[in-house]
Write a protein that holds these residues in place. Structure first.
Motif, mmCIF file in Angstrom:
data_model
loop_
_atom_site.group_PDB
_atom_site.id
_atom_site.type_symbol
_atom_site.label_atom_id
_atom_site.label_comp_id
_atom_site.label_asym_id
_atom_site.label_seq_id
_atom_site.Cartn_x
_atom_site.Cartn_y
_atom_site.Cartn_z
ATOM 1 N N GLN A 178 0.439 14.212 3.503
ATOM 2 C CA GLN A 178 0.435 12.933 2.800
ATOM 3 C C GLN A 178 1.261 11.876 3.530
ATOM 4 O OE1 GLN A 178 1.884 15.687 1.671
ATOM 5 N NE2 GLN A 178 4.055 15.241 1.332
ATOM 6 N N ARG A 179 2.077 12.277 4.484
ATOM 7 C CA ARG A 179 2.945 11.326 5.175
ATOM 8 C C ARG A 179 2.145 10.465 6.155
ATOM 9 N NH1 ARG A 179 8.430 14.927 6.447
ATOM 10 N NH2 ARG A 179 9.127 15.007 4.274
ATOM 11 N N ALA A 180 2.328 9.127 6.027
ATOM 12 C CA ALA A 180 1.618 8.191 6.893
ATOM 13 C C ALA A 180 2.542 7.540 7.915
ATOM 14 C CB ALA A 180 0.943 7.110 6.044
ATOM 15 N N PHE A 181 3.770 7.201 7.500
ATOM 16 C CA PHE A 181 4.708 6.515 8.387
ATOM 17 C C PHE A 181 6.112 7.069 8.179
ATOM 18 C CE2 PHE A 181 1.381 3.461 7.219
ATOM 19 C CZ PHE A 181 0.881 3.133 8.468
ATOM 20 N N ALA A 182 6.959 6.826 9.178
ATOM 21 C CA ALA A 182 8.355 7.250 9.103
ATOM 22 C C ALA A 182 9.247 6.113 9.597
ATOM 23 C CB ALA A 182 8.592 8.500 9.949
ATOM 24 N N GLU A 203 0.810 -1.222 0.000
ATOM 25 C CA GLU A 203 0.000 0.000 0.000
ATOM 26 C C GLU A 203 0.841 1.269 0.000
ATOM 27 O OE1 GLU A 203 -2.831 0.168 3.146
ATOM 28 O OE2 GLU A 203 -3.630 -1.849 2.790
ATOM 29 N N LEU A 204 2.112 1.168 0.367
ATOM 30 C CA LEU A 204 2.894 2.373 0.608
ATOM 31 C C LEU A 204 3.816 2.745 -0.547
ATOM 32 C CD1 LEU A 204 3.937 1.922 4.354
ATOM 33 C CD2 LEU A 204 1.893 3.024 3.399
ATOM 34 N N PHE A 205 4.076 4.050 -0.629
ATOM 35 C CA PHE A 205 5.054 4.616 -1.565
ATOM 36 C C PHE A 205 6.065 5.415 -0.741
ATOM 37 C CE2 PHE A 205 0.989 4.194 -3.659
ATOM 38 C CZ PHE A 205 1.315 3.560 -4.849
ATOM 39 N N LEU A 257 24.324 11.045 12.109
ATOM 40 C CA LEU A 257 23.906 10.745 10.743
ATOM 41 C C LEU A 257 22.739 9.766 10.746
ATOM 42 C CD1 LEU A 257 27.404 10.252 9.059
ATOM 43 C CD2 LEU A 257 25.875 12.216 8.791
ATOM 44 N N THR A 258 21.705 10.091 9.976
ATOM 45 C CA THR A 258 20.560 9.199 9.842
ATOM 46 C C THR A 258 20.135 9.077 8.391
ATOM 47 O OG1 THR A 258 18.901 10.957 10.111
ATOM 48 C CG2 THR A 258 19.678 9.855 12.122
ATOM 49 N N LEU A 259 19.603 7.910 8.053
ATOM 50 C CA LEU A 259 18.890 7.720 6.794
ATOM 51 C C LEU A 259 17.421 7.701 7.177
ATOM 52 C CD1 LEU A 259 19.072 7.115 3.731
ATOM 53 C CD2 LEU A 259 18.928 4.690 4.324
ATOM 54 N N THR A 260 16.706 8.753 6.814
ATOM 55 C CA THR A 260 15.326 8.932 7.251
ATOM 56 C C THR A 260 14.381 8.832 6.061
ATOM 57 O OG1 THR A 260 16.074 10.369 9.050
ATOM 58 C CG2 THR A 260 13.741 10.445 8.480
ATOM 59 N N LEU A 261 13.315 8.037 6.227
ATOM 60 C CA LEU A 261 12.354 7.832 5.144
ATOM 61 C C LEU A 261 10.946 8.137 5.633
ATOM 62 C CD1 LEU A 261 14.545 5.190 5.093
ATOM 63 C CD2 LEU A 261 13.413 4.925 2.897
ATOM 64 N N TRP A 262 10.158 8.728 4.744
ATOM 65 C CA TRP A 262 8.746 8.926 4.999
ATOM 66 C C TRP A 262 7.951 8.200 3.919
ATOM 67 C CZ3 TRP A 262 12.287 12.827 5.876
ATOM 68 C CH2 TRP A 262 12.346 13.302 7.197
ATOM 69 N N PHE A 263 6.799 7.639 4.326
ATOM 70 C CA PHE A 263 5.987 6.824 3.418
ATOM 71 C C PHE A 263 4.581 7.396 3.324
ATOM 72 C CE2 PHE A 263 9.112 4.256 5.628
ATOM 73 C CZ PHE A 263 9.779 3.622 4.585
ATOM 74 N N SER A 264 3.993 7.237 2.136
ATOM 75 C CA SER A 264 2.654 7.757 1.881
ATOM 76 C C SER A 264 1.805 6.681 1.206
ATOM 77 C CB SER A 264 2.734 8.990 0.976
ATOM 78 O OG SER A 264 1.442 9.451 0.636
ATOM 79 N N ARG A 265 0.488 6.760 1.400
ATOM 80 C CA ARG A 265 -0.436 5.897 0.669
ATOM 81 C C ARG A 265 -0.852 6.518 -0.656
ATOM 82 N NH1 ARG A 265 -2.307 4.592 6.082
ATOM 83 N NH2 ARG A 265 -2.349 2.322 6.383
ATOM 84 N N ASP A 266 -0.444 7.747 -0.887
ATOM 85 C CA ASP A 266 -0.827 8.501 -2.083
ATOM 86 C C ASP A 266 0.245 8.348 -3.158
ATOM 87 O OD1 ASP A 266 -1.521 10.341 -4.020
ATOM 88 O OD2 ASP A 266 -1.985 11.940 -2.607
ATOM 89 N N ALA A 267 -0.085 7.681 -4.271
ATOM 90 C CA ALA A 267 0.885 7.404 -5.334
ATOM 91 C C ALA A 267 1.413 8.671 -5.988
ATOM 92 C CB ALA A 267 0.251 6.507 -6.399
ATOM 93 N N SER A 268 0.667 9.756 -5.900
ATOM 94 C CA SER A 268 1.123 10.998 -6.531
ATOM 95 C C SER A 268 2.325 11.594 -5.808
ATOM 96 C CB SER A 268 -0.009 12.029 -6.577
ATOM 97 O OG SER A 268 -0.361 12.465 -5.272
#
Length: 338
Positions: A53-57, A23-25, A113-124
């Motif tokens: 639009q951010r759902a998870f990190a 489900e995530l992008f 130093l961090t590698l940080t990611l955010w995830f969205s359910r919105d494909a756009s």
């Protein structure tokens, strides 16, 4: 580091843990440096209208508290654990909404130093689709062999000041500061008077100086020069054993007028030299300190960086047809089985 495979692995873990498989992008991937003085107060990661639009990190720590930096503890406002001591290789995953208000203590030493990611359910908001579009424009429409040269963002992106209301009255340019603590000065042919347009100066061709010597090789902008200088710092031991023969005409003694021009440029790019050195002094690795600076070594680093970036560009071009078809910069490796 293989950031893209790590990114995909983290995405799978987030989907698995939160029960949202496929489900995530990936909305944004950031390699984030927290230097001395950096901190962030209580907040959620969707706390702006343009971040809803951010759902998870997911935060992946690349170095360790106590060993590589001081301060920088991660705190959740509610729930357990309340405090996390960053350890290289550990990952923290959480929802990006108001259920997980968090903060990071001020860095009091070193560089976190961090590698940080955010995830969205919105494909756009899929970052890959945006990157593929950008690469298509830059690589296909300018299909000329050569290195991947960096483009500067707005100069406001690189200006740091503890007093955000001071604009250009206090603070320093981050690119200049990183070069400065590595021992380099910036020399530009352009006008460097105190009222010079900073954004224009940063995008113009320039050269690097060290002490009273000028390296007569032109870099396309300050980011290009910084990439090569940091590459040299990181690879000091390798380039020391594989140095190239340097044309003595590439290194000259600075004239009085050139030194004055460098000083004027320094006054434009930094209003607080001491603050810049305090924030970025951690950049010198113990390994790079073992070697005395040598222009031949630096010339080797320039050649090695150009070779690396040219190969990277060729790899981009080879991969681009696949990426455009699948709208993803991640290719699942084939193992010969279905």
């Amino acid at each position: 580091m293989p950031f893209v495979p790590i990114r995909e692995s983290l995405k799978e873990k987030v989907e698995e843990f939160f029960g949202c498989e496929y489900e995530l992008f990936v909305e944004f991937t950031g390699l984030i440096s927290w230097c001395r003085g950096a901190s962030i107060g209580w907040h959620s990661d969707d706390n702006r209208p343009y971040l809803k639009q951010r759902a998870f990190a997911a935060v992946c720590y690349l170095n360790s508290f106590g060993k590589d930096f001081k301060g920088g503890l991660f705190h959740f406002q509610d729930g357990e654990p309340r405090t996390i001591e960053p350890l290289a290789g550990d990952v923290v995953m959480y929802t990006a909404d108001g259920h997980n208000i968090h903060s990071v203590d001020e860095i009091t030493g070193g560089e976190r130093l961090t590698l940080t990611l955010w995830f969205s359910r919105d494909a756009s908001h899929d970052e890959d689709a945006k990157l593929v579009s950008l690469l298509s424009q830059r690589l296909l429409h300018n299909n000329v062999p050569g290195p991947c040269l960096p483009l500067l963002a707005s100069s406001n992106m690189y200006w740091f000041s503890l007093d955000q209301s001071s604009h250009r009255q206090l603070g320093f340019d981050i690119c200049w500061a990183r070069l400065h603590v590595l021992g380099f000065d910036v020399y530009s042919y352009q006008d460097t008077s105190c009222d010079s347009d900073l954004s224009e100066l940063l995008t113009m061709p320039l050269q690097l100086a060290r002490g009273v010597e000028l390296f007569n090789v032109e870099f396309v902008n300050i980011l290009h020069a910084l990439q090569v200088a940091q590459f040299y710092s990181w690879k000091a031991s390798a380039v020391h054993t594989s140095k190239v023969q340097i044309d003595h005409g590439k290194v000259g003694v600075l004239s009085q007028s050139q030194m004055e021009k460098i000083n004027r440029l320094n006054s434009v790019l930094s209003k607080d030299h001491q603050q810049a050195e305090m924030f970025f002094s951690c950049m010198f690795s113990n390994e790079s300190r073992q070697y005395m600076f040598d222009w031949a070594d630096f010339a080797s680093a320039v050649a090695a960086w150009e070779d690396y970036s040219s190969k990277l560009r060729e790899e981009f071009l080879r991969s681009l047809p696949y990426w455009r078809t699948h709208q993803s910069i991640f290719e699942v490796p084939s193992n010969g089985s279905c």
